[in-house]
Design a protein around this motif. Sequence first.
Motif, short mmCIF file in Angstrom:
data_model
loop_
_atom_site.label_atom_id
_atom_site.label_comp_id
_atom_site.label_asym_id
_atom_site.label_seq_id
_atom_site.Cartn_x
_atom_site.Cartn_y
_atom_site.Cartn_z
N ALA A 51 49.39 65.24 46.17
CA ALA A 51 49.22 66.12 47.33
C ALA A 51 47.97 66.97 47.12
O ALA A 51 47.77 67.54 46.05
N ALA A 52 47.12 67.05 48.12
CA ALA A 52 45.92 67.89 48.05
C ALA A 52 46.33 69.35 48.24
O ALA A 52 47.08 69.68 49.14
N VAL A 53 45.81 70.21 47.35
CA VAL A 53 46.17 71.63 47.36
C VAL A 53 44.88 72.45 47.39
O VAL A 53 43.94 72.15 46.65
N LEU A 54 44.84 73.46 48.23
CA LEU A 54 43.64 74.27 48.42
C LEU A 54 43.90 75.73 48.08
O LEU A 54 44.86 76.34 48.60
N LEU A 55 43.06 76.32 47.24
CA LEU A 55 43.04 77.76 47.00
C LEU A 55 41.90 78.32 47.84
O LEU A 55 40.75 77.88 47.69
N ARG A 56 42.22 79.28 48.71
CA ARG A 56 41.18 79.88 49.54
C ARG A 56 41.26 81.39 49.39
O ARG A 56 42.31 81.99 49.60
N CYS A 57 40.11 81.98 49.02
CA CYS A 57 39.99 83.43 48.89
C CYS A 57 38.90 83.91 49.85
O CYS A 57 37.83 83.31 49.91
N ARG A 58 39.20 84.99 50.57
CA ARG A 58 38.23 85.56 51.51
C ARG A 58 38.24 87.06 51.39
O ARG A 58 39.30 87.68 51.38
N ARG A 59 37.03 87.62 51.33
CA ARG A 59 36.89 89.08 51.30
C ARG A 59 35.48 89.43 51.77
O ARG A 59 34.51 89.02 51.14
N ASP A 60 35.40 90.15 52.85
CA ASP A 60 34.12 90.54 53.43
C ASP A 60 33.24 89.30 53.59
O ASP A 60 33.63 88.34 54.23
N GLU A 61 32.07 89.32 52.98
CA GLU A 61 31.15 88.18 53.11
C GLU A 61 31.39 87.09 52.06
O GLU A 61 30.79 86.03 52.12
N TRP A 62 32.30 87.33 51.11
CA TRP A 62 32.57 86.34 50.07
C TRP A 62 33.66 85.37 50.51
O TRP A 62 34.64 85.77 51.14
N GLN A 63 33.50 84.12 50.13
CA GLN A 63 34.54 83.12 50.39
C GLN A 63 34.52 82.11 49.25
O GLN A 63 33.47 81.70 48.78
N LEU A 64 35.72 81.71 48.84
CA LEU A 64 35.87 80.74 47.75
C LEU A 64 36.93 79.73 48.16
O LEU A 64 38.00 80.11 48.63
N SER A 65 36.62 78.45 48.01
CA SER A 65 37.59 77.38 48.28
C SER A 65 37.55 76.41 47.11
O SER A 65 36.48 75.91 46.76
N VAL A 66 38.72 76.14 46.52
CA VAL A 66 38.82 75.22 45.40
C VAL A 66 39.99 74.28 45.65
O VAL A 66 41.10 74.73 45.95
N TRP A 67 39.75 72.98 45.50
CA TRP A 67 40.77 71.94 45.73
C TRP A 67 41.24 71.34 44.42
O TRP A 67 40.49 71.29 43.45
N ASN A 68 42.47 70.84 44.42
CA ASN A 68 43.00 70.02 43.33
C ASN A 68 44.15 69.21 43.91
O ASN A 68 44.50 69.38 45.08
N THR A 69 44.74 68.33 43.10
CA THR A 69 45.87 67.54 43.56
C THR A 69 47.03 67.70 42.59
O THR A 69 46.85 68.09 41.44
N THR A 70 48.22 67.37 43.08
CA THR A 70 49.41 67.46 42.23
C THR A 70 49.49 66.26 41.30
O THR A 70 48.99 65.18 41.61
#
Length: 167
Positions: free
Chosen positions: A69-88
């Motif tokens: 299963a594809a899993v996404l970590l998404r962090c957002r704050r003001d102008e910063w954004q982070l997206s990191v994917w992994n699988t189970t």
Amino acid sequence: MAVWLARCLVICLSLVVLCVGCVSGMGGQIPKPPPDLNFTIGVEGVVWCKGCRYRGYNKTVDASPLPNAAVLLRCRRDEWQLSVWNTTDADGYFLIETEKQVTPYTSKDCKVYVPRSPARGCAVPVKPARKKGSPIKFRRFVPFADELQARYTAGNFTFAPVDAAKC
């Protein structure tokens, strides 16, 4: 000599009381790491298929793990954004680790998403809802050679079949 030793003891005890007061005055918050330390985060959790008797069925949660299963970590704050994917893995477990320092983010800024199930027979998101995502909760620090990783949990993600009778 005894007077000198007594003065040293009083000074040392005063410093200890001062340090304890500083730490408790921070409200239990952990100070930011020094700028030369790479402070990354890792988020773990499990993705399940509710009610289906696939490989690895776990009676206590009445579900089977969902591998790949594809899993996404998404962090957002003001102008910063982070997206990191992994699988189970084969047990439905995932660990998402950031490669760079993520000190601009707090746990309130980040959520984990499982956009869809890899199993057609178990495609309905039960927990959390498809676009809602799961907040992360701090668990522990994991020290590495040149970095410190804050390890969080996103909990369990659960999918179910459209028709439970077809399971």
